[in-house]
Design a protein around this motif. Structure first.
Motif, PDB file in Angstrom:
ATOM      1  N   GLY A  19       0.817  -1.210   0.000  1.00 42.87           N
ATOM      2  CA  GLY A  19       0.000   0.000   0.000  1.00 42.87           C
ATOM      3  C   GLY A  19       0.847   1.255   0.000  1.00 42.87           C
ATOM      4  O   GLY A  19       0.551   2.240  -0.684  1.00 42.87           O
ATOM      5  N   ALA A  20       1.950   1.218   0.761  1.00 48.48           N
ATOM      6  CA  ALA A  20       2.862   2.357   0.795  1.00 48.48           C
ATOM      7  C   ALA A  20       3.507   2.582  -0.562  1.00 48.48           C
ATOM      8  O   ALA A  20       3.682   3.713  -1.015  1.00 48.48           O
ATOM      9  N   ASP A  21       3.874   1.477  -1.255  1.00 51.34           N
ATOM     10  CA  ASP A  21       4.475   1.588  -2.584  1.00 51.34           C
ATOM     11  C   ASP A  21       3.502   2.221  -3.559  1.00 51.34           C
ATOM     12  O   ASP A  21       3.862   3.078  -4.376  1.00 51.34           O
ATOM     13  N   GLU A  22       2.230   1.803  -3.488  1.00 50.69           N
ATOM     14  CA  GLU A  22       1.219   2.350  -4.381  1.00 50.69           C
ATOM     15  C   GLU A  22       1.038   3.847  -4.138  1.00 50.69           C
ATOM     16  O   GLU A  22       0.939   4.641  -5.071  1.00 50.69           O
ATOM     17  N   THR A  23       1.012   4.214  -2.838  1.00 52.62           N
ATOM     18  CA  THR A  23       0.875   5.630  -2.504  1.00 52.62           C
ATOM     19  C   THR A  23       2.075   6.434  -2.998  1.00 52.62           C
ATOM     20  O   THR A  23       1.934   7.519  -3.564  1.00 52.62           O
ATOM     21  N   SER A  24       3.287   5.863  -2.813  1.00 51.31           N
ATOM     22  CA  SER A  24       4.510   6.538  -3.246  1.00 51.31           C
ATOM     23  C   SER A  24       4.534   6.724  -4.756  1.00 51.31           C
ATOM     24  O   SER A  24       4.875   7.800  -5.247  1.00 51.31           O
ATOM     25  N   GLU A  25       4.163   5.711  -5.504  1.00 50.86           N
ATOM     26  CA  GLU A  25       4.148   5.795  -6.964  1.00 50.86           C
ATOM     27  C   GLU A  25       3.131   6.828  -7.434  1.00 50.86           C
ATOM     28  O   GLU A  25       3.365   7.587  -8.376  1.00 50.86           O
ATOM     29  N   LYS A  26       1.977   6.876  -6.763  1.00 51.90           N
ATOM     30  CA  LYS A  26       0.935   7.829  -7.122  1.00 51.90           C
ATOM     31  C   LYS A  26       1.417   9.258  -6.881  1.00 51.90           C
ATOM     32  O   LYS A  26       1.230  10.151  -7.720  1.00 51.90           O
ATOM     33  N   GLU A  27       2.085   9.474  -5.740  1.00 53.41           N
ATOM     34  CA  GLU A  27       2.610  10.804  -5.428  1.00 53.41           C
ATOM     35  C   GLU A  27       3.696  11.217  -6.423  1.00 53.41           C
ATOM     36  O   GLU A  27       3.765  12.373  -6.848  1.00 53.41           O
ATOM     37  N   GLN A  28       4.560  10.267  -6.809  1.00 50.48           N
ATOM     38  CA  GLN A  28       5.616  10.555  -7.776  1.00 50.48           C
ATOM     39  C   GLN A  28       5.022  10.950  -9.127  1.00 50.48           C
ATOM     40  O   GLN A  28       5.489  11.880  -9.779  1.00 50.48           O
ATOM     41  N   GLN A  29       3.970  10.210  -9.535  1.00 53.25           N
ATOM     42  CA  GLN A  29       3.334  10.499 -10.814  1.00 53.25           C
ATOM     43  C   GLN A  29       2.716  11.897 -10.810  1.00 53.25           C
ATOM     44  O   GLN A  29       2.831  12.657 -11.771  1.00 53.25           O
ATOM     45  N   GLU A  30       2.055  12.220  -9.668  1.00 54.46           N
ATOM     46  CA  GLU A  30       1.454  13.551  -9.546  1.00 54.46           C
ATOM     47  C   GLU A  30       2.537  14.641  -9.569  1.00 54.46           C
ATOM     48  O   GLU A  30       2.351  15.694 -10.178  1.00 54.46           O
ATOM     49  N   ALA A  31       3.651  14.366  -8.890  1.00 53.39           N
ATOM     50  CA  ALA A  31       4.755  15.326  -8.866  1.00 53.39           C
ATOM     51  C   ALA A  31       5.312  15.546 -10.271  1.00 53.39           C
ATOM     52  O   ALA A  31       5.614  16.680 -10.668  1.00 53.39           O
ATOM     53  N   ILE A  32       5.462  14.457 -11.033  1.00 53.54           N
ATOM     54  CA  ILE A  32       5.969  14.558 -12.406  1.00 53.54           C
ATOM     55  C   ILE A  32       5.040  15.409 -13.261  1.00 53.54           C
ATOM     56  O   ILE A  32       5.480  16.256 -14.051  1.00 53.54           O
ATOM     57  N   GLU A  33       3.734  15.195 -13.092  1.00 51.83           N
ATOM     58  CA  GLU A  33       2.757  15.980 -13.863  1.00 51.83           C
ATOM     59  C   GLU A  33       2.836  17.465 -13.500  1.00 51.83           C
ATOM     60  O   GLU A  33       2.759  18.334 -14.366  1.00 51.83           O
ATOM     61  N   HIS A  34       3.012  17.756 -12.210  1.00 49.95           N
ATOM     62  CA  HIS A  34       3.116  19.146 -11.784  1.00 49.95           C
ATOM     63  C   HIS A  34       4.417  19.779 -12.290  1.00 49.95           C
ATOM     64  O   HIS A  34       4.441  20.958 -12.686  1.00 49.95           O
ATOM     65  N   ILE A  35       5.520  18.985 -12.280  1.00 51.24           N
ATOM     66  CA  ILE A  35       6.793  19.483 -12.812  1.00 51.24           C
ATOM     67  C   ILE A  35       6.643  19.844 -14.283  1.00 51.24           C
ATOM     68  O   ILE A  35       7.146  20.880 -14.746  1.00 51.24           O
ATOM     69  N   ASP A  36       5.925  18.996 -15.023  1.00 50.98           N
ATOM     70  CA  ASP A  36       5.711  19.241 -16.452  1.00 50.98           C
ATOM     71  C   ASP A  36       4.936  20.535 -16.665  1.00 50.98           C
ATOM     72  O   ASP A  36       5.240  21.323 -17.570  1.00 50.98           O
ATOM     73  N   GLU A  37       3.931  20.767 -15.816  1.00 45.55           N
ATOM     74  CA  GLU A  37       3.144  21.998 -15.917  1.00 45.55           C
ATOM     75  C   GLU A  37       4.021  23.234 -15.640  1.00 45.55           C
ATOM     76  O   GLU A  37       3.950  24.233 -16.351  1.00 45.55           O
ATOM     77  N   VAL A  38       4.840  23.126 -14.582  1.00 45.50           N
ATOM     78  CA  VAL A  38       5.728  24.240 -14.236  1.00 45.50           C
ATOM     79  C   VAL A  38       6.748  24.481 -15.355  1.00 45.50           C
ATOM     80  O   VAL A  38       7.062  25.612 -15.708  1.00 45.50           O
ATOM     81  N   ASN A  40       6.376  23.905 -18.496  1.00 41.21           N
ATOM     82  CA  ASN A  40       5.693  24.577 -19.606  1.00 41.21           C
ATOM     83  C   ASN A  40       5.616  26.080 -19.371  1.00 41.21           C
ATOM     84  O   ASN A  40       5.758  26.878 -20.312  1.00 41.21           O
ATOM     85  N   GLU A  41       5.399  26.472 -18.116  1.00 44.90           N
ATOM     86  CA  GLU A  41       5.359  27.894 -17.785  1.00 44.90           C
ATOM     87  C   GLU A  41       6.736  28.535 -17.970  1.00 44.90           C
ATOM     88  O   GLU A  41       6.853  29.659 -18.465  1.00 44.90           O
ATOM     89  N   ILE A  42       7.794  27.798 -17.574  1.00 44.61           N
ATOM     90  CA  ILE A  42       9.162  28.300 -17.754  1.00 44.61           C
ATOM     91  C   ILE A  42       9.468  28.475 -19.238  1.00 44.61           C
ATOM     92  O   ILE A  42      10.037  29.490 -19.657  1.00 44.61           O
ATOM     93  N   ASP A  43       9.091  27.484 -20.042  1.00 41.70           N
ATOM     94  CA  ASP A  43       9.320  27.565 -21.485  1.00 41.70           C
ATOM     95  C   ASP A  43       8.581  28.749 -22.095  1.00 41.70           C
ATOM     96  O   ASP A  43       9.096  29.435 -22.985  1.00 41.70           O
ATOM     97  N   ARG A  44       7.357  28.979 -21.613  1.00 37.48           N
ATOM     98  CA  ARG A  44       6.567  30.096 -22.130  1.00 37.48           C
ATOM     99  C   ARG A  44       7.261  31.423 -21.814  1.00 37.48           C
ATOM    100  O   ARG A  44       7.336  32.328 -22.657  1.00 37.48           O
ATOM    101  N   LEU A  45       7.786  31.538 -20.580  1.00 36.44           N
ATOM    102  CA  LEU A  45       8.495  32.752 -20.199  1.00 36.44           C
ATOM    103  C   LEU A  45       9.789  32.921 -20.999  1.00 36.44           C
ATOM    104  O   LEU A  45      10.171  34.039 -21.350  1.00 36.44           O
ATOM    105  N   ASN A  46      10.468  31.804 -21.267  1.00 35.09           N
ATOM    106  CA  ASN A  46      11.697  31.870 -22.079  1.00 35.09           C
ATOM    107  C   ASN A  46      11.400  32.379 -23.479  1.00 35.09           C
ATOM    108  O   ASN A  46      12.162  33.182 -24.045  1.00 35.09           O
ATOM    109  N   GLU A  47      10.312  31.907 -24.062  1.00 32.55           N
ATOM    110  CA  GLU A  47       9.927  32.375 -25.390  1.00 32.55           C
ATOM    111  C   GLU A  47       9.582  33.856 -25.357  1.00 32.55           C
ATOM    112  O   GLU A  47       9.964  34.627 -26.249  1.00 32.55           O
ATOM    113  N   GLN A  48       8.865  34.253 -24.303  1.00 33.66           N
ATOM    114  CA  GLN A  48       8.513  35.664 -24.154  1.00 33.66           C
ATOM    115  C   GLN A  48       9.772  36.514 -23.980  1.00 33.66           C
ATOM    116  O   GLN A  48       9.888  37.602 -24.556  1.00 33.66           O
TER     117      GLN A  48
END
Length: 272
Positions: A19-38, A40-48
């Motif tokens: 159960g702990a492994d499942e929770t850890s993997e889920k948190e990592q996946q969510e973190a990766i998705e949030h990193i990707d979103e951030v 994208n914002e950095i890339d947008r600012l770089n283009e600007q």
């Protein structure tokens, strides 16, 4: 504890670990998705930022033009300014043969013009006085970057006078002299005007645009290494001369001391 109780406890532990492994993997996946979103914002600012920087460069490129013009007028008062600048530049001088230098003595003006949007390319113009090598008063080479990012270049066709084509003469000299000569004698500087093989990595064009053109005076004023070496040799000779004088002085001093000692011994003998 019974064997059955032990088994139950072990199963509960394994279940909690999974159960702990499942929770850890889920948190990592969510973190990766949030990193990707951030990201994208950095890339947008770089283009600007790139767009804003380009606007600033365009603005100051226009502001610099009157000063470049004034500088060219002042340079025109100095004989052989540009050939001296090229000869003093370590990368450009490596591309110059003796006859190239002779031809470049007729070079009166150099201008670098970046296209209005800057990112699409630039042009380098070489203005020549009447000379025994070619008919052209102006030789130019342009570098372009199209919308898809593919580089290309084009240049003025040099109208060589009879028997004065330095690009052919350089090739013939190298063929006659053999392989060793090929390593010692560079191709003619003027072959650059016909070389369009790799416009995206044109070293000479980039050196002239980014290094020489912003401040050619720093290379014109580079001291002549031969003069410096000559001065160094003179200084060495002066120092050696001083050392010789000092050594002679020391030897004379020692001789005087020996003579004084001998005179003293003679005086003592006479007194006896």
């Amino acid at each position: 504890m019974s064997a059955s109780a032990a088994k139950v406890s072990k199963k509960e532990l394994n279940s909690n670990h999974d159960g702990a492994d499942e929770t850890s993997e889920k948190e990592q996946q969510e973190a990766i998705e949030h990193i990707d979103e951030v990201q994208n914002e950095i890339d947008r600012l770089n283009e600007q930022a790139s767009e804003e920087i380009l606007k600033v460069e365009q603005k100051y490129n226009k502001l610099r033009q009157p000063f470049f013009q004034k500088r060219s007028e002042l340079i025109a008062k100095i004989p052989n300014f540009w050939v001296t600048t090229f000869v003093n530049h370590p990368q450009v001088s490596a591309l110059l043969g003796e006859e190239d230098e002779e031809a470049l003595h007729y070079l009166s003006r150099v201008e670098v013009t970046e296209f209005e949007d800057i990112k699409s390319g630039y042009r380098i113009d070489f203005y020549f006085d009447e000379n025994p090598y070619f008919e052209n008063k102006l030789l130019s080479k342009e570098f372009h970057l199209n919308e898809s990012g593919d580089p290309s270049s084009k240049s003025t066709e040099i109208k060589w006078k009879s028997g004065k084509d330095l690009t052919k003469r350089s090739s013939q000299t190298q063929n006659k002299a053999g392989r060793k000569r090929q390593h010692e004698e560079p191709e003619s500087f003027f072959t650059w005007f016909t070389d369009h093989a790799d416009a995206g990595a044109d070293e000479l064009g980039e050196v002239i645009k980014d290094d020489i053109w912003p401040n050619p005076l720093q290379y014109y004023l580079v001291p002549d290494m031969d003069d410096e070496e000559g001065e160094g040799e003179d200084d060495d000779e002066d120092e050696e001369g001083l050392e010789d004088i000092d050594e002679e002085g020391d030897e004379d001093g020692e001789d005087d001391e020996e003579d004084d000692g001998e005179d003293g011994e003679d005086d003592e003998g006479e007194d006896d």
